[in-house]
Write a protein that holds these residues in place. Structure first.
Motif, PDB file in Angstrom:
ATOM      1  N   ASN A  93      -3.417  -8.659  27.236  1.00 47.31           N
ATOM      2  CA  ASN A  93      -3.365  -8.952  25.806  1.00 47.31           C
ATOM      3  C   ASN A  93      -2.163  -8.271  25.147  1.00 47.31           C
ATOM      4  OD1 ASN A  93      -4.838 -10.025  23.309  1.00 47.31           O
ATOM      5  ND2 ASN A  93      -4.670  -7.858  22.800  1.00 47.31           N
ATOM      6  N   HIS A  94      -1.888  -7.040  25.570  1.00 45.66           N
ATOM      7  CA  HIS A  94      -0.771  -6.269  24.992  1.00 45.66           C
ATOM      8  C   HIS A  94       0.579  -6.866  25.393  1.00 45.66           C
ATOM      9  CE1 HIS A  94       1.500  -2.842  23.525  1.00 45.66           C
ATOM     10  NE2 HIS A  94       2.097  -2.748  24.718  1.00 45.66           N
ATOM     11  N   LEU A  95       0.698  -7.258  26.653  1.00 43.44           N
ATOM     12  CA  LEU A  95       1.988  -7.729  27.160  1.00 43.44           C
ATOM     13  C   LEU A  95       2.244  -9.208  26.879  1.00 43.44           C
ATOM     14  CD1 LEU A  95       2.093  -5.951  30.659  1.00 43.44           C
ATOM     15  CD2 LEU A  95       3.278  -5.276  28.557  1.00 43.44           C
ATOM     16  N   PHE A  96       1.188 -10.020  26.906  1.00 46.57           N
ATOM     17  CA  PHE A  96       1.389 -11.465  26.824  1.00 46.57           C
ATOM     18  C   PHE A  96       0.654 -12.145  25.669  1.00 46.57           C
ATOM     19  CE2 PHE A  96       1.671 -10.098  31.279  1.00 46.57           C
ATOM     20  CZ  PHE A  96       2.966 -10.503  31.582  1.00 46.57           C
ATOM     21  N   GLY A  97      -0.192 -11.400  24.975  1.00 48.99           N
ATOM     22  CA  GLY A  97      -0.883 -11.967  23.827  1.00 48.99           C
ATOM     23  C   GLY A  97      -2.144 -12.725  24.177  1.00 48.99           C
ATOM     24  N   LEU A  98      -2.664 -13.462  23.208  1.00 42.21           N
ATOM     25  CA  LEU A  98      -3.953 -14.139  23.308  1.00 42.21           C
ATOM     26  C   LEU A  98      -4.019 -15.164  24.437  1.00 42.21           C
ATOM     27  CD1 LEU A  98      -6.642 -14.066  21.661  1.00 42.21           C
ATOM     28  CD2 LEU A  98      -5.793 -16.061  20.416  1.00 42.21           C
ATOM     29  N   TYR A  99      -2.881 -15.782  24.747  1.00 46.24           N
ATOM     30  CA  TYR A  99      -2.879 -16.859  25.747  1.00 46.24           C
ATOM     31  C   TYR A  99      -2.637 -16.355  27.163  1.00 46.24           C
ATOM     32  CZ  TYR A  99      -3.030 -20.109  21.858  1.00 46.24           C
ATOM     33  OH  TYR A  99      -3.411 -20.797  20.728  1.00 46.24           O
ATOM     34  N   GLY A 100      -2.363 -15.064  27.308  1.00 47.42           N
ATOM     35  CA  GLY A 100      -2.315 -14.450  28.620  1.00 47.42           C
ATOM     36  C   GLY A 100      -1.122 -14.814  29.472  1.00 47.42           C
ATOM     37  N   VAL A 101      -1.321 -14.696  30.787  1.00 45.83           N
ATOM     38  CA  VAL A 101      -0.260 -14.921  31.769  1.00 45.83           C
ATOM     39  C   VAL A 101      -0.778 -15.830  32.879  1.00 45.83           C
ATOM     40  CG1 VAL A 101      -0.913 -12.836  33.061  1.00 45.83           C
ATOM     41  CG2 VAL A 101       1.405 -13.755  33.288  1.00 45.83           C
ATOM     42  N   PHE A 153     -15.346  -5.801  25.291  1.00 44.48           N
ATOM     43  CA  PHE A 153     -14.623  -6.445  24.194  1.00 44.48           C
ATOM     44  C   PHE A 153     -14.645  -5.575  22.940  1.00 44.48           C
ATOM     45  CE2 PHE A 153     -15.074 -10.617  26.409  1.00 44.48           C
ATOM     46  CZ  PHE A 153     -13.756 -11.020  26.310  1.00 44.48           C
ATOM     47  N   GLY A 154     -15.835  -5.055  22.634  1.00 46.12           N
ATOM     48  CA  GLY A 154     -15.967  -4.246  21.428  1.00 46.12           C
ATOM     49  C   GLY A 154     -15.227  -2.926  21.513  1.00 46.12           C
ATOM     50  N   ALA A 155     -15.365  -2.233  22.651  1.00 50.02           N
ATOM     51  CA  ALA A 155     -14.741  -0.921  22.813  1.00 50.02           C
ATOM     52  C   ALA A 155     -13.225  -0.999  22.852  1.00 50.02           C
ATOM     53  CB  ALA A 155     -15.259  -0.257  24.087  1.00 50.02           C
ATOM     54  N   THR A 156     -12.703  -2.102  23.412  1.00 48.17           N
ATOM     55  CA  THR A 156     -11.250  -2.244  23.511  1.00 48.17           C
ATOM     56  C   THR A 156     -10.632  -2.814  22.246  1.00 48.17           C
ATOM     57  OG1 THR A 156     -11.506  -4.441  24.511  1.00 48.17           O
ATOM     58  CG2 THR A 156     -11.314  -2.568  26.013  1.00 48.17           C
ATOM     59  N   GLY A 157     -11.483  -3.264  21.335  1.00 51.61           N
ATOM     60  CA  GLY A 157     -10.957  -3.819  20.093  1.00 51.61           C
ATOM     61  C   GLY A 157     -10.526  -5.264  20.219  1.00 51.61           C
ATOM     62  N   LEU A 158     -10.795  -5.879  21.406  1.00 52.73           N
ATOM     63  CA  LEU A 158     -10.406  -7.279  21.593  1.00 52.73           C
ATOM     64  C   LEU A 158     -11.305  -8.207  20.781  1.00 52.73           C
ATOM     65  CD1 LEU A 158      -9.686  -7.406  25.442  1.00 52.73           C
ATOM     66  CD2 LEU A 158      -8.029  -7.344  23.573  1.00 52.73           C
ATOM     67  N   ALA A 159     -12.521  -7.745  20.483  1.00 50.85           N
ATOM     68  CA  ALA A 159     -13.446  -8.556  19.682  1.00 50.85           C
ATOM     69  C   ALA A 159     -14.470  -7.637  19.035  1.00 50.85           C
ATOM     70  CB  ALA A 159     -14.150  -9.596  20.562  1.00 50.85           C
ATOM     71  N   GLN A 160     -15.138  -8.136  18.004  1.00 54.33           N
ATOM     72  CA  GLN A 160     -16.174  -7.383  17.306  1.00 54.33           C
ATOM     73  C   GLN A 160     -17.544  -7.872  17.770  1.00 54.33           C
ATOM     74  OE1 GLN A 160     -15.320  -4.809  15.256  1.00 54.33           O
ATOM     75  NE2 GLN A 160     -13.224  -5.315  15.897  1.00 54.33           N
TER      76      GLN A 160
END
Length: 322
Positions: A93-101, A153-160
């Motif tokens: 997510n950090h390197l490639f964003g929502l759409y990934g690699v 997801f919640g702990a990493t902040g990727l989703a609530q």
């Protein structure tokens, strides 16, 4: 006919064979068991309830006084599986964003890599390990459902993720744990459910899959399945070996994704709308990963068990000749 023993000869056969039969039935005859009533509930739509019963029975086998090594093994595998999936999701997510690699999104990565197929693990642990390995199922079964995936997801902040969703996933095993420790007879009564229920929930899990999903997911879905087995499976093997457990190959049995992971992308998207655009693609990829890992994981465990046995034999020869 010697059907049962033939199935047992296949690595993870009690889980893999019914799952593949369910998937084949759904692929070519999708309405075969859609008759309503008991038939449809048992063979097509009842996976969630049957898996809940399995978790309930597994929870009852955790003896709070004698858990010891089983709990230790379960915790190690649970942390390894969830941590790797979460960290890879964050990194992509950090390197490639929502759409990934490579067409694989962080949503698909976390959904598949943090989720473990408890039924397949239990079957492989019974075949290649001992009672302490099988006992670990009660702990690592926590990652069979959405609990730790949602937590990741919640702990990493990727989703609530709301707490209620987490509580709902852990409740069956928690109630089973309480009852099993309050009454040893309940624990003994529920023990057969940890193996007997495996083919029963495996078939309807498979009946929720379709081999055409491999085509829909394309190469990215197949790659996701391969990555899941290789990365988390070898990690499980490594931590078991570093911990000097007797049967380290059993650690690789966490390298498969449970069938219920297929609903995770949509569930996350419903909670956090930013994932709505990629939820359907991630679902197809996770479905492909479920099929691929169910095939590859038993092969990996079998290979590592033979490798470890051969390594120990050579080590013993060196020691004896010294």
């Amino acid at each position: 006919m010697n059907i049962l023993n033939s199935v047992k000869k296949i690595p993870g056969g009690m889980m893999v064979v019914p799952l593949l039969l369910g998937a084949l039935t759904n692929t070519f005859f999708p309405s075969f068991f859609a008759l309503g009533g008991f038939t449809e509930a048992l063979f097509k739509t009842g996976a969630t309830a049957l898996l809940g019963a399995f978790l309930f029975c597994s929870g009852a086998q955790i003896n709070i006084k004698q858990a010891g090594i089983s709990v230790y093994k379960g915790v190690i595998l649970l942390i390894t599986k969830v941590l790797i999936g979460a960290l890879l999701g964050i990194l992509v997510n950090h390197l490639f964003g929502l759409y990934g690699v490579l067409g694989i999104s962080p949503l698909a990565i976390v959904s598949s890599l943090t989720n473990k197929n408890g039924g397949l693990y239990a079957a492989l642990a019974g075949e290649y390990g001992d009672s302490t390995d099988v006992g670990a199922t009660s702990i690592i079964a926590l990652s069979d459902g959405p609990f730790f995936t949602m937590l990741a997801f919640g702990a990493t902040g990727l989703a609530q993720i709301p707490f209620n969703a987490l509580l709902a996933a852990i409740m069956p095993i928690l109630i089973g744990f309480i009852l099993g420790n309050l009454d040893a007879n309940i624990q003994k009564f529920l023990a057969p459910g940890t193996s007997l229920l495996i083919p029963f929930f495996a078939f309807p899990l498979g009946a929720g899959l379709n081999f055409s999903q491999l085509l829909t997911a394309g190469l990215s879905g197949i790659l996701l399945g391969v990555f899941c087995t290789v990365i988390t499976g070898l990690a499980g093997f490594a931590v078991f070996r570093l911990s000097k457990f007797k049967f380290p190959a059993v650690g690789a049995a966490v390298g498969a994704t449970a069938g219920n992971a297929i609903g995770t992308p949509a569930a996350v998207a419903a909670i956090d709308p930013k994932f709505a655009k990629i939820a359907s693609e991630a679902t197809a990829q996770v479905a492909a990963a479920i099929i691929i890992t169910a095939i590859l994981c038993p092969i990996l465990v079998s290979f590592l068990a033979k490798f470890d046995k051969k390594h120990n034999s050579k080590k013993s020869e060196v020691t004896n000749n010294a």
